[in-house]
Design a protein around this motif. Sequence first.
Motif, PDB file in Angstrom:
ATOM      1  N   TRP A 183      41.615  31.308  73.759  1.00  0.00           N
ATOM      2  CA  TRP A 183      41.940  32.729  73.899  1.00  0.00           C
ATOM      3  C   TRP A 183      41.449  33.293  75.232  1.00  0.00           C
ATOM      4  CZ3 TRP A 183      37.572  35.626  74.490  1.00  0.00           C
ATOM      5  CH2 TRP A 183      36.383  35.107  73.968  1.00  0.00           C
ATOM      6  N   LEU A 184      40.425  32.687  75.829  1.00  0.00           N
ATOM      7  CA  LEU A 184      39.986  33.143  77.147  1.00  0.00           C
ATOM      8  C   LEU A 184      41.091  32.964  78.181  1.00  0.00           C
ATOM      9  CD1 LEU A 184      36.278  31.893  77.390  1.00  0.00           C
ATOM     10  CD2 LEU A 184      37.060  34.267  77.563  1.00  0.00           C
ATOM     11  N   LEU A 185      41.839  31.857  78.075  1.00  0.00           N
ATOM     12  CA  LEU A 185      42.953  31.618  78.992  1.00  0.00           C
ATOM     13  C   LEU A 185      44.114  32.566  78.729  1.00  0.00           C
ATOM     14  CD1 LEU A 185      42.976  27.700  78.933  1.00  0.00           C
ATOM     15  CD2 LEU A 185      42.451  29.131  80.919  1.00  0.00           C
ATOM     16  N   ARG A 186      44.302  32.953  77.468  1.00  0.00           N
ATOM     17  CA  ARG A 186      45.432  33.825  77.112  1.00  0.00           C
ATOM     18  C   ARG A 186      45.154  35.291  77.415  1.00  0.00           C
ATOM     19  NH1 ARG A 186      46.258  30.516  72.126  1.00  0.00           N
ATOM     20  NH2 ARG A 186      44.940  32.018  71.061  1.00  0.00           N
ATOM     21  N   GLU A 187      43.902  35.712  77.206  1.00  0.00           N
ATOM     22  CA  GLU A 187      43.589  37.140  77.271  1.00  0.00           C
ATOM     23  C   GLU A 187      43.116  37.603  78.650  1.00  0.00           C
ATOM     24  OE1 GLU A 187      44.258  39.135  74.907  1.00  0.00           O
ATOM     25  OE2 GLU A 187      44.685  37.698  73.303  1.00  0.00           O
ATOM     26  N   TYR A 188      42.670  36.675  79.489  1.00  0.00           N
ATOM     27  CA  TYR A 188      42.095  37.067  80.772  1.00  0.00           C
ATOM     28  C   TYR A 188      42.662  36.211  81.907  1.00  0.00           C
ATOM     29  CZ  TYR A 188      38.311  39.215  78.005  1.00  0.00           C
ATOM     30  OH  TYR A 188      37.582  39.966  77.123  1.00  0.00           O
ATOM     31  N   PRO A 189      42.785  36.799  83.094  1.00  0.00           N
ATOM     32  CA  PRO A 189      42.936  35.948  84.275  1.00  0.00           C
ATOM     33  C   PRO A 189      41.615  35.207  84.480  1.00  0.00           C
ATOM     34  CG  PRO A 189      43.522  38.248  84.746  1.00  0.00           C
ATOM     35  CD  PRO A 189      42.827  38.230  83.420  1.00  0.00           C
ATOM     36  N   VAL A 190      41.685  33.913  84.712  1.00  0.00           N
ATOM     37  CA  VAL A 190      40.485  33.115  84.957  1.00  0.00           C
ATOM     38  C   VAL A 190      40.506  32.723  86.429  1.00  0.00           C
ATOM     39  CG1 VAL A 190      39.146  31.094  84.272  1.00  0.00           C
ATOM     40  CG2 VAL A 190      40.590  32.246  82.590  1.00  0.00           C
ATOM     41  N   VAL A 191      39.467  33.108  87.164  1.00  0.00           N
ATOM     42  CA  VAL A 191      39.477  32.930  88.619  1.00  0.00           C
ATOM     43  C   VAL A 191      38.235  32.186  89.077  1.00  0.00           C
ATOM     44  CG1 VAL A 191      40.846  35.013  88.978  1.00  0.00           C
ATOM     45  CG2 VAL A 191      38.354  35.172  89.032  1.00  0.00           C
TER      46      VAL A 191
END
Length: 235
Positions: A183-191
């Motif tokens: 869900w971290l990948l789905r809910e947030y841009p990961v930079v």
Amino acid sequence: MNYCGLRPLNERCSLLLTLGLLSWTLAGCGPALPGKLLAIDLHSKDTAPILPAQLEEGNGILIAEIETNSPIHRLAIESVERSGRRFYLQTLPAKRQYQVLQLPRGRYRWGKIEILESVQGMRVRPIRWDSSDDREDLEFDVHAGKVNYPGILVLSRKNFWLTSFTLNRSGELAQKLLNGPKWLLREYPVVSSGRRRDDFLEYYSSRIAAKSITEPVAAASATPAPLEDSVDEIQ
């Protein structure tokens, strides 16, 4: 591989070292960064989601990855823009580990490191290291509303010397998130938010977010090959 050996700040007698621990404690009593650890286990799919609306306004998520060969009593995350403001990670075992926290947007650096040594069977002797203000290689950003990954901070201690450097393992992190709290990948841009620019994580997380959340994990796009590790130069 470039690295830096840091001398400890104090190498004194037992009494002065004990007093040094008191002065360190008092010095850490200044204004603290309004950050907090988050109960996110990167090794588990069952971690309850923390949605962007649940973050405090202006905050982002920081994935702090640390690898150390010696137990760390305290490790400071210091604000570059607001002198004296810091957040401490505490009681880190001698291994590779993740700490996930939320911090206000801004520029930060890895700062003071403290290890407690035993003196006559009592853990009262503090050995401390500090990076100079011009250590840009240890700086990173926290962007609001995003998951920020500055790379691995590697700490290798030998007697009174501490070697430190950073590694970029964004490919490994993407795979870990895909197999864990996706869900971290789905809910947030990961930079990637370290000194060296790397668009891989943001590109990959945007591809995951574009897929339907009902799509089986097996049908998700395969993780691209990890980028080569990059070692930030230590001045």
